[in-house]
Design a protein around this motif. Structure first.
Motif, PDB file in Angstrom:
ATOM      1  N   ILE A   1      88.800  64.975  97.519  1.00  0.00           N
ATOM      2  CA  ILE A   1      88.802  63.804  96.652  1.00  0.00           C
ATOM      3  C   ILE A   1      90.001  62.934  97.016  1.00  0.00           C
ATOM      4  O   ILE A   1      91.134  63.422  97.086  1.00  0.00           O
TER       5      ILE A   1
ATOM      6  N   ALA B   1      84.817  60.949  96.721  1.00  0.00           N
ATOM      7  CA  ALA B   1      84.596  62.234  97.387  1.00  0.00           C
ATOM      8  C   ALA B   1      84.407  61.936  98.877  1.00  0.00           C
ATOM      9  O   ALA B   1      83.303  61.618  99.322  1.00  0.00           O
TER      10      ALA B   1
ATOM     11  N   SER C   1      82.351  68.730  96.052  1.00  0.00           N
ATOM     12  CA  SER C   1      83.256  68.143  97.041  1.00  0.00           C
ATOM     13  C   SER C   1      84.463  69.029  97.302  1.00  0.00           C
ATOM     14  O   SER C   1      84.923  69.765  96.428  1.00  0.00           O
TER      15      SER C   1
END
Length: 251
Positions: free
Chosen positions: A104, A141, A101
């Protein structure tokens, strides 16, 4: 406040009073537990997530101010998704920033802890099945969530559900502030009176779909102000009458 803690490689439940914990004999989800005179100090133990749920049921878009923020109509019924119990961590544990990712996000939330097996519960009876409440952070994410078009992967990385510090039996659900800070800066600030679907409605609605077991957790949605965090940031969720849940995110 009920807490779960580890000392000398032993996990126990206890009652937190100030800076000390009185150990509990038995299980807080059974009626025959008792509070002992065995005392520990908070700075001498490791606080754990306050329960061990079989499942975490999550509610999306459940604050009026958040719905307004994202320009979405109020939902006609609760929007549900699940997080696996492997997302669970406790106070001061580290949230792991996954390599998959690039964004976040934090989401401070009120969590309901179920105390008794609940199936097809009426809203007026829901309180009988609740052990208490705690703070939660529904770490997400966001790029994965939006990219996948459904929420499972983006919500389910290990460490993506800090929970704690403990379970309180009663919270003023009609007037309690909820707040999340990042590195001391307020990012989310609202009140539990902004919940679209109230606690009793959620327990009833969910219990009509799936059986809720003792220790299961319902996280009730996040208020306005959701945003990203970076590695090294410290997130802190606080709710009146419960306390503070602090976690750092690291690569």
């Amino acid at each position: 406040m009920f807490v779960r803690f580890e000392s000398n490689n032993k996990e126990s439940y206890g009652v937190l009073e100030g800076e000390s914990i009185k150990a509990i004999n038995g299980d807080i989800f059974e009626s025959d537990y008792s509070v002992s005179d065995e005392t520990y100090y908070v700075n001498e133990v490791t606080l754990l997530a306050p329960c061990r749920p079989s499942k975490i049921v999550c509610v999306g878009l459940n604050y009026k101010d958040h719905a307004e923020e994202v320009s979405l109509p109020l939902p006609e019924q609760p929007l549900l998704f699940l997080k696996p119990n492997t997302t669970l961590i406790g106070p001061n544990d580290v949230v792991k920033y996954p390599k998959q990712s690039e964004q976040i996000d934090y989401e401070g939330e009120l969590a309901i802890v179920i105390g008794e097996k609940a199936k097809d519960v009426k809203p007026t009876e829901a309180n009988n099945y609740i052990l208490g409440f705690t703070c939660a952070n529904d770490v997400t994410a966001r790029d994965i969530q939006f990219g996948d078009g459904q929420w499972t992967r983006g919500k389910s990385f290990d460490t993506f559900l800090p929970l704690g510090p403990g379970i309180v039996e009663n919270v003023n659900l009609e007037d309690s502030n909820i707040q999340l800070t990042v590195n001391g800066e307020v990012k989310q600030k609202s009140n539990l009176n902004q919940l679209i679907f109230k606690v009793d409605e959620l327990v009833s609605y969910i219990s009509e779909i799936m059986t809720l077991l003792p220790g299961d957790v319902i996280i009730t949605g996040t208020p306005h102000g959701v945003g990203p965090v970076n590695s090294g940031d410290v997130m802190k969720v606080s709710i009146d009458g419960i306390g503070e849940l602090e976690n750092k995110i690291l690569d």
